[in-house]
Design a protein around this motif. Sequence first.
Motif, short mmCIF file in Angstrom:
data_model
loop_
_atom_site.label_atom_id
_atom_site.label_comp_id
_atom_site.label_asym_id
_atom_site.label_seq_id
_atom_site.Cartn_x
_atom_site.Cartn_y
_atom_site.Cartn_z
N GLU A 107 0.86 -1.19 0.00
CA GLU A 107 0.00 0.00 0.00
C GLU A 107 0.89 1.24 0.00
OE1 GLU A 107 -3.94 1.03 2.42
OE2 GLU A 107 -2.14 1.16 3.66
N LEU A 108 0.65 2.12 -0.97
CA LEU A 108 1.44 3.36 -1.12
C LEU A 108 0.52 4.57 -0.98
CD1 LEU A 108 3.54 2.64 -4.36
CD2 LEU A 108 4.19 2.18 -2.00
N ARG A 109 1.11 5.68 -0.50
CA ARG A 109 0.43 6.97 -0.54
C ARG A 109 1.20 7.82 -1.54
NH1 ARG A 109 0.30 8.96 4.68
NH2 ARG A 109 2.36 9.82 4.36
N GLU A 110 0.52 8.18 -2.63
CA GLU A 110 1.16 8.99 -3.66
C GLU A 110 1.29 10.43 -3.18
OE1 GLU A 110 0.10 7.22 -7.89
OE2 GLU A 110 -1.72 7.80 -6.80
N SER A 111 2.09 11.23 -3.89
CA SER A 111 2.34 12.62 -3.48
C SER A 111 1.05 13.44 -3.43
CB SER A 111 3.36 13.27 -4.41
OG SER A 111 2.86 13.27 -5.74
N GLY A 112 0.07 13.10 -4.25
CA GLY A 112 -1.22 13.80 -4.25
C GLY A 112 -2.13 13.36 -3.12
N GLY A 113 -1.72 12.38 -2.32
CA GLY A 113 -2.53 11.92 -1.20
C GLY A 113 -3.32 10.65 -1.47
N ASP A 114 -3.39 10.27 -2.76
CA ASP A 114 -4.12 9.04 -3.08
C ASP A 114 -3.41 7.83 -2.48
OD1 ASP A 114 -5.96 10.45 -4.56
OD2 ASP A 114 -4.94 10.08 -6.48
N ILE A 115 -4.20 6.89 -2.00
CA ILE A 115 -3.66 5.64 -1.47
C ILE A 115 -3.98 4.54 -2.47
CG2 ILE A 115 -3.84 3.92 0.37
CD1 ILE A 115 -4.36 6.23 2.30
N VAL A 116 -2.94 3.80 -2.85
CA VAL A 116 -3.11 2.72 -3.83
C VAL A 116 -2.58 1.42 -3.23
CG1 VAL A 116 -3.05 4.17 -5.88
CG2 VAL A 116 -0.93 3.29 -4.96
N ILE A 117 -3.27 0.37 -3.58
CA ILE A 117 -2.83 -0.98 -3.20
C ILE A 117 -2.41 -1.69 -4.48
CG2 ILE A 117 -3.53 -3.19 -2.22
CD1 ILE A 117 -5.55 -1.61 -0.50
N ILE A 118 -1.18 -2.18 -4.48
CA ILE A 118 -0.64 -2.82 -5.67
C ILE A 118 -0.36 -4.29 -5.35
CG2 ILE A 118 1.13 -2.73 -7.44
CD1 ILE A 118 1.76 0.14 -6.27
N PRO A 119 -1.08 -5.21 -6.02
CA PRO A 119 -0.78 -6.63 -5.81
C PRO A 119 0.61 -6.96 -6.35
CG PRO A 119 -2.92 -6.33 -6.88
CD PRO A 119 -2.23 -4.99 -6.88
N PHE A 120 1.33 -7.81 -5.63
CA PHE A 120 2.67 -8.20 -6.07
C PHE A 120 2.64 -8.79 -7.49
CE2 PHE A 120 4.30 -8.98 -1.47
CZ PHE A 120 4.45 -7.62 -1.30
N ALA A 121 1.57 -9.47 -7.85
CA ALA A 121 1.47 -10.10 -9.16
C ALA A 121 1.53 -9.06 -10.28
CB ALA A 121 0.20 -10.92 -9.27
N LYS A 122 1.19 -7.81 -9.98
CA LYS A 122 1.18 -6.75 -11.01
C LYS A 122 2.49 -5.97 -11.07
CE LYS A 122 -3.10 -7.53 -12.04
NZ LYS A 122 -3.45 -8.18 -13.27
N ILE A 123 3.39 -6.19 -10.13
CA ILE A 123 4.64 -5.42 -10.07
C ILE A 123 5.69 -6.05 -10.98
CG2 ILE A 123 6.53 -4.67 -8.58
CD1 ILE A 123 4.51 -4.55 -6.28
N SER A 124 6.24 -5.21 -11.87
CA SER A 124 7.33 -5.70 -12.72
C SER A 124 8.69 -5.29 -12.17
CB SER A 124 7.15 -5.23 -14.17
OG SER A 124 7.01 -3.83 -14.21
N SER A 125 8.75 -4.15 -11.45
CA SER A 125 9.99 -3.75 -10.78
C SER A 125 9.67 -2.75 -9.69
CB SER A 125 10.99 -3.17 -11.77
OG SER A 125 10.58 -1.91 -12.24
N ALA A 126 10.62 -2.64 -8.75
CA ALA A 126 10.46 -1.69 -7.65
C ALA A 126 11.83 -1.13 -7.31
CB ALA A 126 9.84 -2.38 -6.43
N GLN A 127 11.84 0.21 -7.01
CA GLN A 127 13.09 0.87 -6.65
C GLN A 127 12.86 1.76 -5.46
OE1 GLN A 127 14.73 3.04 -9.92
NE2 GLN A 127 14.22 1.46 -11.40
#
Length: 120
Positions: free
Chosen positions: A100-120
């Motif tokens: 679960e991330l909070r973007e700079s605009g304040g939106d909170i998003v949940i990203i399933p690991f199955a959809k992630i291609s890379s992370a930094q």
Amino acid sequence: MCFHWIRKHINAEIRHLVHEIQRLDLEIHQIEGQIVTLQAQVQHQQEQIDQLQEQVSTGLTTNPELYDYFVHKIGQEVRVDTTSVILTGIVLTVAVDAVELRESGGDIVIIPFAKISSAQ
């Protein structure tokens, strides 16, 4: 005299049979131990199969490496690439199959690991 020879022969045969019974008893004990070990392995494999079937049916997969990565990044900003979008935000929390991330605009998003291609 013949009776003594027969009795001696029978006693020797009895001792031999007792020895064989003891040897077979030991083998049975070892085989029972192997059966217990194999049953535990089968149960563990069945649990893994059940977990994989669950992941396939829900589309949500576990990824211990991503989990560990995001756990160590809680409270820090990360960039997450998916097949359709690039997201940047602060890691709020991590589940076994999503972050679960909070973007700079304040939106909170949940990203399933199955959809992630890379992370930094």
